[in-house]
Structure formats: structure tokens, C-alpha cells
Design an enzyme around this catalytic site. Sequence first.
Site, PDB file in Angstrom:
ATOM      1  N   GLU A  74       0.863  -1.180   0.000  1.00 23.80           N
ATOM      2  CA  GLU A  74       0.000   0.000   0.000  1.00 23.80           C
ATOM      3  C   GLU A  74       0.902   1.233   0.000  1.00 23.80           C
ATOM      4  OE1 GLU A  74      -2.273   2.917  -0.038  1.00 23.80           O
ATOM      5  OE2 GLU A  74      -3.405   1.036   0.023  1.00 23.80           O
ATOM      6  N   GLY A  87     -18.949   5.142   2.948  1.00 21.71           N
ATOM      7  CA  GLY A  87     -20.047   5.087   3.893  1.00 21.71           C
ATOM      8  C   GLY A  87     -20.352   3.707   4.463  1.00 21.71           C
ATOM      9  N   ARG A 334     -27.318   8.228  -8.808  1.00 21.21           N
ATOM     10  CA  ARG A 334     -26.407   9.349  -8.610  1.00 21.21           C
ATOM     11  C   ARG A 334     -26.229  10.204  -9.844  1.00 21.21           C
ATOM     12  NH1 ARG A 334     -22.010   5.979  -5.129  1.00 21.21           N
ATOM     13  NH2 ARG A 334     -23.366   5.649  -3.327  1.00 21.21           N
ATOM     14  N   ILE A 487     -18.769  -1.633  -2.711  1.00 22.08           N
ATOM     15  CA  ILE A 487     -18.356  -2.667  -1.773  1.00 22.08           C
ATOM     16  C   ILE A 487     -18.678  -4.035  -2.351  1.00 22.08           C
ATOM     17  CG2 ILE A 487     -18.737  -3.667   0.513  1.00 22.08           C
ATOM     18  CD1 ILE A 487     -19.068  -0.955   1.651  1.00 22.08           C
TER      19      ILE A 487
END
Lengths: 509, 121
Positions: A74, A87, A334, A487
Amino acid sequence: MKKNIIQKETSRRSLIKAGAAVICAGAAASHAAPAPAKARFDKIYDVIVVGSGFAALAAALRAREQGAHVLLIEKMPAFGGNSAINGGAFAVAGSPLQEKSGIKDSPELMLKDMIRSGRGLSHVDLLKMIVEGTRPAFDWVVSYGVKFKPFVQHFGGHSVPRIMQTVESTGGGITRPLAEACLKKGVEMHRRAMMRDFIRSADGRVIGLKVREGYIFPKEDSGVDVTYGARRGVVMATGGFSRNIWFRSQQDPLLDSRLDSTNQPGATGEGLLKMLAIGGAPVQLDQIQLGPWSSPEEKGFGLVSQFNTIAGFPMGIMVDPRTGRRFCNELADRKERADKILTMIENGKPVYPICFTDTKGVAKAQTLKNGLKYGVIHKFDSLEAIARGFHMPVEAFVAQVKEFNGYVRAKDDKQFHRPLQLAIVLDKPPFYAVKVWPKVHYCMGGVGINPKAEVLDVMGRPIPGLFAAGEVTGGAHGASRLGGCAIADGLCFGRIAGLSAASSTPVDL
Amino acid sequence: MMKKQMLAAMSAAVLGAFALNAWAAPAVPMGAHHAKMKCETCHTKDNAVKGNAFVPPSDKTCEGCHGSYAALAKKTAGGSEPNPHYSAHYGESLSCSACHRQHEKPQSYCNNCHDFRHKMP
């Protein structure tokens, strides 16, 4: 006790020790221990995963479950990427809570919703892998300690409630348990390790990476070059490019530096660019989603995004402050909402819509307290006070609220045909209101993959040894990603990529 | 002045002891507290990458003197701002040096997204 996160090279003695430990543990013979590297590599693994969000952690953990020796790198000083700050909303078709609540859902219905949202651009073969994988992925993360709220939510563009959200209202509620599980199971995890390039064999197979260890984002020349070999595969799970202003504005010139992003600073897309550079197929790179729920009064994703998602949009209304009137279905997907909001520009300047709900509507808004404290959520004692506070025509605004309340009672939104299952009559002060303006949120496009998460080249052939999952890939979401499906994608394709890589025939390095 | 010169000499000696191949220690002065210490307090051999010790140190090095992440989280809990040593996003996976930079001004990683008012040393 703090987890022992390895951030340095293992000495030769440790390698031998590790080898002995694996032999003592009776590991499967087909998965060899990390080996003393030949001249070419500083260290060799079975699988190397690049990134540390949902897709990366799912890939690393799944590969490790198969017995592979896994390295995860990472580039940032924290694990989680955008996944840790999102979220925490996971679209699951057929969750236990849906069954308990009497909600009829299925992978087929979720597939239809995603195809419709994608405006017909979605690659259906990829979508099928996602919708069939949500329930298994849900059960899997729960088995690793992830906790979800005890109610199902309804997000824009979904035909039924199917959103499971972490109790923390953040994706960190998933990334933290998965990262801990990776460490516990023996995945080697390095922070500040920036992938610099692929290493390929003469026949074009990806066999390793050049990595900059000790990297300090965003200093290009920081760190020390190290090479790692990957016997079975490299999984790219490096996320999107919402923070790469140059590259995103090449795809869509409207997404210039004036538009903020909800993303973490490292979402700059190098992983994607590296794959494109070795011939990975670019897919739908100009399909870039704006989050319609953000506030111009704070940076990034902030506090208002969660407020609007859970309170303002499902339980309130959004109005044009020039007229006091609604202008769209607050639960449309969206793209539809963001496009409508972006039309509200006058004399070259944004006219920020106002979204509000009442005391009943904010019951589940976890960011309300902080939003009030930091001045991005505003409290009012009456509808008239809201109108005056945002310089809206009072009578028109009050009339609009009355009109909307009528729709709620009649269960029929005659203005915009919004689903009203969660809507409430807006009548109980105090009221809570926010300014709204979209921010660059998700890159639907990315590198081409097949249903096994293999990266495809521009001729449509898999690049051997190279896999990809999550936001760095293109095709699944088409023109607009549904809320809760990042997700789903990250976990489902991450698991597929990890399994595919771990199952690949190893090469001798 | 004497301290600075000694420190400079010490730095030169330490620098000479390592093969610098990709990165050099920044010349920016460090925070007042650590400036009184030897380079190798943080830049230990164990932290070196291919022999180069001048990379961000492991959190274990910080914790060796300052206590565990969990202990620090306890210490800083209950303030008016969210706990800088624990969040639902990162738990304990946010590196100490993500915020506590020694050769640059400190910077709150939280404030990439939030506007917290943490006071940083």
C-alpha cells in the site's frame, strides 16, 4: 496488542526460519514457502496484491485462505484507501435481514437494477459475478467480525431496500477486520510501498513488481527500490483516479480543478496507468461518477454525505433555493441527481441546492452532532427560518413542503415519482438543512477484465499472471454505479481475483 | 551553536556509514525534541531498506519510547475533538509518521477529509 506490521525486508535467516515454520505447520506441498531470491528478486511470493481497500484485502485474504504466500503493498501510510472512508454501505441481494423483513429480492432483480443504472453500458458477464457473489461475500465478511446495522436501507436507483451498512457508517468497519484477519493469517503487509513497475518474463507474463519501499506520498523520488517476485500472480486493486485532475479532465473536461473529490489523496490512478502502459485494455474511462450528496462547505466526503444519504434524501427533500421548489427525485440514481444539480449554475457560479429533513428524519444520522459542531449541518426552528437562512422565497418553500407532505400521506409523489417507502411527513421542528454540490466520486471505467478477474489486453486476451479487481477495473457499472455496489464489486471481484491468482499455475523464479 | 555543529558532524558520520542509493535524508531541521537525539534513535538498522536507514521508521520504533498505539488512544480519548489515535476508518493501521513528521511540519491525516482542530506537537 498492536499487530506486527512488517515494513522491512526479511533477512535470509528469517526466510529460512519461515521455511522451517511452514514445514512444521504442514502446509500444502504445492504452495512453497517464500524462497531465497535469485539475483533477480529481493524476495519471492506466490501472490502480490497492490492496494489495501475492499478488493485488495478480499484478494489477499482469499489467496491466503488457499495457502498462498501473499504480500500486500500500500503506497499510503494507512491501510484502507477509499474503502476505509466510504459510507460502509454494501448492497446485498438476499441478505438474512431482507428475509426477516419480508423484502423480496434476488440476484436477478439486482442485476436488472444495475443494468438500468448503467444505462445499458454494463458488461453483463461481470455484473453476474457481482450479483451472485453478494450474499456469499456478506456471509464471509461477517465471519471475520464485520458488524452491520440491524436494518436494511433503500438507496437511490435500487428497486427494493437491500443496503447493509456497517455499524460505524464507514467502510473502515470492513477494512479493519479484514486487514486484521490478513495479518493474523500471515499475509505480509507493507505500508509506504509504492508499486513502480511490472516485471515480466520474456513471454509477457507478469512475474513480479518493482516497488519503492519507504515511499512518502506524494514525493516521487522518495523510498528505496526493491524487487518482488510473484510465482502465481499479481492482483491490482489500486482503486480509481478521482484525485488525478489531469487524467480525469482528459476524459471529461468538466471535471477540472474547480470540482472537489470525495476521495482520499492517494486516488491518483497510477496502478491503472501502469496496466494500460503494458497493453491492458482501457474500458469506459470517461464514465466518472459524481457523488450528489456532498457539501461545498467542507472538504471531500465530509460529514454531510452520510447525513444526506441516510436522512436528507430518503426522509427529506432537496430544493432549488431560487424557487423553493424541488427539482428532482431525491432517490434517483447518482448520475440523474448529479446531472440535475449541476444544471444549477447562474452567471457561471453554482447555486447550491438545499436539502433538509426534520427531527424524525435525523434519528439515524450519525454525523449530525459533528456536522452541527463544524458548521456544515444547520439547525432551524421552523420552515420559515430555513427559507430565510438560505435566502429562499418563504411562501413558495413552505407551500412545497406542504405539497410534499401530501404526497407522503397519499404514498404517491406526483412531482417526481420518488419511491416513498421511507419518506416522512416533514412537520416536527427543529429542522436540519445542508447545502449540496456534487464531487468527483467514482471512476466506473478502468482496465478490462474477464469474469475470472484476469486483466485483458487490447486484443482481448488475458495478460498472464495479472489480475485486477475493484474500482481500478472497468465495465461492471457502465454509465452510473449504484450506491452500495462499490463494496459489492470490491469484495466479490476481490475474492475472485484472490482465488484465481492463488489457483494459477506457478512459474519457477 | 555547538549542539548544531555536533549534530551536523554526527549526521555526516552516520550518513557516511550507509550506502545512499535512492534517497537522501532531508536537510530540513526536525522537531525540537528529537533534534536532541542521535539519528539512529529513529533511523535504526532494523528500519533500513537494503541498508538505507533514512526511510520513515516503523511504528514499533515510535512505540518503543512513546508507548503502544492502544495506550496512546486511551490517553487522548475524551477530548473535544475526535480521538487522533483511534478512528473507525483506520484503527491502528495509520502510521505514526502519517501525521507526526519530523523533518516537516506535522499534518493531520484526518484533515484530508475532515476539519478537526487537533493540536499537534
